[in-house]
Design an enzyme around this catalytic site. Structure first.
Site, PDB file in Angstrom:
ATOM      1  N   GLY A   1      45.110  34.201  42.691  1.00 24.90           N
ATOM      2  CA  GLY A   1      44.267  33.796  43.812  1.00 24.90           C
ATOM      3  C   GLY A   1      44.368  32.305  44.105  1.00 24.90           C
ATOM      4  O   GLY A   1      44.138  31.881  45.232  1.00 24.90           O
TER       5      GLY A   1
ATOM      6  N   VAL B   1      44.805  32.863  36.706  1.00 26.42           N
ATOM      7  CA  VAL B   1      46.004  33.567  37.178  1.00 26.42           C
ATOM      8  C   VAL B   1      45.724  34.982  37.689  1.00 26.42           C
ATOM      9  O   VAL B   1      46.650  35.727  37.990  1.00 26.42           O
ATOM     10  CB  VAL B   1      47.107  33.627  36.089  1.00 26.42           C
ATOM     11  N   LYS B   2      44.477  35.371  37.825  1.00 29.67           N
ATOM     12  CA  LYS B   2      44.187  36.728  38.281  1.00 29.67           C
ATOM     13  C   LYS B   2      44.143  36.800  39.822  1.00 29.67           C
ATOM     14  O   LYS B   2      44.098  35.776  40.493  1.00 29.67           O
ATOM     15  CB  LYS B   2      42.864  37.213  37.683  1.00 29.67           C
ATOM     16  N   THR B   3      44.112  38.039  40.346  1.00 27.78           N
ATOM     17  CA  THR B   3      44.226  38.239  41.801  1.00 27.78           C
ATOM     18  C   THR B   3      43.145  37.487  42.577  1.00 27.78           C
ATOM     19  O   THR B   3      43.400  36.938  43.635  1.00 27.78           O
ATOM     20  CB  THR B   3      44.173  39.746  42.136  1.00 27.78           C
TER      21      THR B   3
END
Ligand SMILES: *Cc1c(COP(=O)(O)O)cnc(C)c1O
Length: 397
Positions: A3, A185-187
């Site tokens: 994201g 580092v996640k969506t």
């Protein structure tokens, strides 16, 4: 997936709301906060997004897994079944409760093989934790049947699968409890953060109290709250929640971009008969955070990764030798390298992991290539990448 690639004015506005009144804490300070309750707002947005009754924000995805298990009463000596392919967070969160991680083989979905799960059940098993790795899922229907039959909790670690669905239901909302991470580092990201979701009111209330020292959160006077049971601090801050609030509103846009980029790469690789895509169970739709495919064997997969490097194709991995994600290189776990004493039951569980050959997992992870789908790529960049990937793979076959 990350994201942070699409980050800007919307996030800044939400954070500034918090900075303008200075209340960085999610609970209390009602008079000072000018009506801003970013964590509460994010919880209701997430409840809508995940079509679930209850959402408890916490400080990380790892905390989410621990809090989820604790809220359902999993603790010392209980066994939790989890896959060999995941992130180290999975066993960390189980061991933090004094519970025992029991690792079992994955199949061509890249997560739990239901047959391996059933074979691992003992009288001490309390929960089955599926990890929806790299944007897709396992055979949730089969796992639900097994869990119902043996009276076990089904917990979903959906940290890498935000936005994926199974029979139209969001991943994370299918088991008894679902866990998400909003790390960098996640969506969608909060910087650091996580969430526990559930339709079970008791588990929700437990997670609400447990993640804030066991405070009961009744009334407006923080000092007058009582402690029905022991807890810890896994709170999210208002600053982190503010970032997440801007990001979750953009989730449909993020998923659409991932799908577009994924589809271009997948269509190109479909022309190579030796490359087989990871199985997505019937009724499932990926979040398109990664593209995963299998090559004929480990040797070819390793050669392809080298060829990708030479041709500047980044963010693709083979996880066989990876020490973050795959059991083979988790030596610190297998050798019980703990800073403090572990119970003899937990140590025995870790020895079992060390002494087990996970041939079926080796077979799938050895041949697998996993490519992150970025959101910041232009269409030209994706098309160039697709043709470089096809050429590199063909040169190794
Ligand atoms: C990222 C991740 C976690 C842990 O999340 P953090 O917020 O980094 O603690 C857990 N499980 C999986 C599968 C993850 O990818």
């Amino acid at each position: 997936m990350p994201g942070f690639e699409l980050f800007g004015d919307l996030e800044r506005k939400e954070v500034n709301d918090v900075l303008d009144n200075g209340v960085l804490m999610r609970y209390g300070f009602d008079g000072m906060r000018n009506g801003h309750w970013k964590a509460k707002e994010l919880e209701s947005e997430l409840a809508k997004t995940f079509k679930t009754n209850h959402v408890q924000l916490v400080s990380s995805g790892t905390a989410a897994v621990s809090v989820a298990l604790a809220s359902a009463g999993v603790g010392a000596g209980d066994e939790v079944i989890m896959p060999t392919f995941t992130f180290v967070a999975s066993f960390e969160a189980i061991m933090m409760l004094g519970a025992i991680p029991v690792l079992v083989d994955i199949d061509d979905t890249l997560t739990l093989d239901p047959k391996a799960v059933e074979a691992a059940i003992t009288s001490k098993t309390k929960a089955v934790m599926i990890v929806q790795m790299c944007g897709s899922m396992g055979d949730l229907n089969a796992l639900q049947i097994i869990c119902t039959k043996h009276n076990l909790l089904l917990v979903e670690d959906a940290c890498q699968a935000i936005g994926g669905t199974y029979n139209g239901q969001p991943l994370g909302s299918i088991g008894d409890l679902g866990c998400f991470s909003f790390d960098f580092v996640k969506t969608i990201t909060c910087g650091e953060g996580g969430a526990v979701i559930t339709n079970n009111k008791e588990y929700y209330i437990n997670s609400d109290h447990y993640s804030d020292h066991g405070h009961d959160h009744i009334g407006n006077d923080r000092g007058a709250e009582t402690h029905p049971f022991l807890g810890y601090n896994f709170r999210i801050s208002e600053l982190h929640a503010a970032v997440g609030l801007a990001q979750v509103r953009r989730l449909p846009e993020f998923i659409a971009i991932q799908k577009k980029n994924y589809t271009i790469l997948r269509d190109a690789i479909s022309a190579i008969p030796e490359a087989m895509f990871r199985r997505v169970p019937e009724g499932g739709e990926e979040s398109y955070a990664f593209l995963n495919f299998f090559l004929p064997d480990l040797e070819v997969a390793r050669k392809v990764i080298e060829a990708f490097k030479v041709n500047n194709v980044d963010v693709c991995w083979n996880y066989f030798d990876n020490n973050w994600h795959y059991v083979r290189k988790w030596n610190h776990l297998k050798d019980s390298k703990s800073l403090f004493p572990l119970s003899s039951e937990v140590k025995k569980g870790l020895e079992n992991i060390k002494n087990t050959a996970f041939d079926q997992s080796d077979h799938f992870i050895g041949r697998n290539i996993s490519c992150l789908i970025k959101m910041s790529w232009t269409e030209d960049e994706v098309r160039t990448r697709a043709s470089k990937m096809v050429d590199a793979i063909k040169s190794c076959l």
